[in-house]
Write a protein that holds these residues in place. Sequence first.
Motif, PDB file in Angstrom:
ATOM      1  N   PHE A 117      17.986  32.879  33.216  1.00 18.99           N
ATOM      2  CA  PHE A 117      17.687  32.494  34.595  1.00 18.99           C
ATOM      3  C   PHE A 117      18.316  31.173  35.023  1.00 18.99           C
ATOM      4  N   HIS A 176      21.986  33.449  40.288  1.00 19.11           N
ATOM      5  CA  HIS A 176      21.744  34.886  40.382  1.00 19.11           C
ATOM      6  C   HIS A 176      20.949  35.201  41.639  1.00 19.11           C
ATOM      7  N   HIS A 218      18.092  38.469  43.159  1.00 21.64           N
ATOM      8  CA  HIS A 218      17.257  39.607  42.770  1.00 21.64           C
ATOM      9  C   HIS A 218      17.203  40.572  43.947  1.00 21.64           C
ATOM     10  N   GLU A 276      11.238  36.615  44.946  1.00 25.73           N
ATOM     11  CA  GLU A 276      10.714  35.928  43.757  1.00 25.73           C
ATOM     12  C   GLU A 276       9.551  35.070  44.231  1.00 25.73           C
ATOM     13  N   HIS A 324      20.112  31.629  43.506  1.00 25.12           N
ATOM     14  CA  HIS A 324      19.279  30.587  42.906  1.00 25.12           C
ATOM     15  C   HIS A 324      19.422  30.604  41.401  1.00 25.12           C
ATOM     16  N   TRP A 372      12.496  43.182  36.096  1.00 22.98           N
ATOM     17  CA  TRP A 372      12.874  41.964  36.806  1.00 22.98           C
ATOM     18  C   TRP A 372      14.261  41.599  36.319  1.00 22.98           C
TER      19      TRP A 372
HETATM   20 FE   FE2 Z   1      15.385  34.421  39.716  1.00 20.97          FE
END
Ligand code: FE2
Length: 193
Positions: free
Chosen positions: A86, A90, A92, A96, A134, A156
Amino acid sequence: MAVLRFPDSDQTITAETEIRAALDAQGIDYERWSLDRVAADCSAEDVLSAYSAEIGDMKRRGGYVTADVIDVKPETPGLDAMLARFDKEHTHSEDEVRFILAGRGIFFFALDGGVASVEVGPGDLLRVPTGTKHWFTLCEDRRIRAIRWFQDTTGWTPQYTGSGVDASYQPICFGPAYLGARVGSGIGVDAKA
Ligand SMILES: [Fe+2]
């Protein structure tokens, strides 16, 4: 209390209302929730029970289908590998959402106007929209306990941008390290709601 920084301009913001306004302008929600309803050493199940109303409200707000408590400590097996997943820029495919119960960590956001970092600690809630670039790491005490919400129970997964921008920013935390009692005995996720 969170600390918002804009490293490129060496600007630091610590006032809650200013942090909220600055992040809101970027589509990131920042809230402060009370911690006084749970003891520092309570179980994950107790956390989920104590915050059941807020967890339910947040599910409705964001279409989240599940919530859990993640518990990371310095002795957590595989912690370095976990953090390495992390700490590179990246995105998602879902929001988040984190409410910090203990410990401290630092989010970096690559925004249109430059990079911002938000150091979060106990009582801070962040809701980062889908697709926000982020990265995240822990502060020096390598400790965090948080409620997480998910829109998808299948996993995730970070989608890396490969930009390398993360390498230009030192994850320096400014706030106080959490020095309270360690909580829970499990590692990682130990309860779901
Ligand atoms: Fe993340």
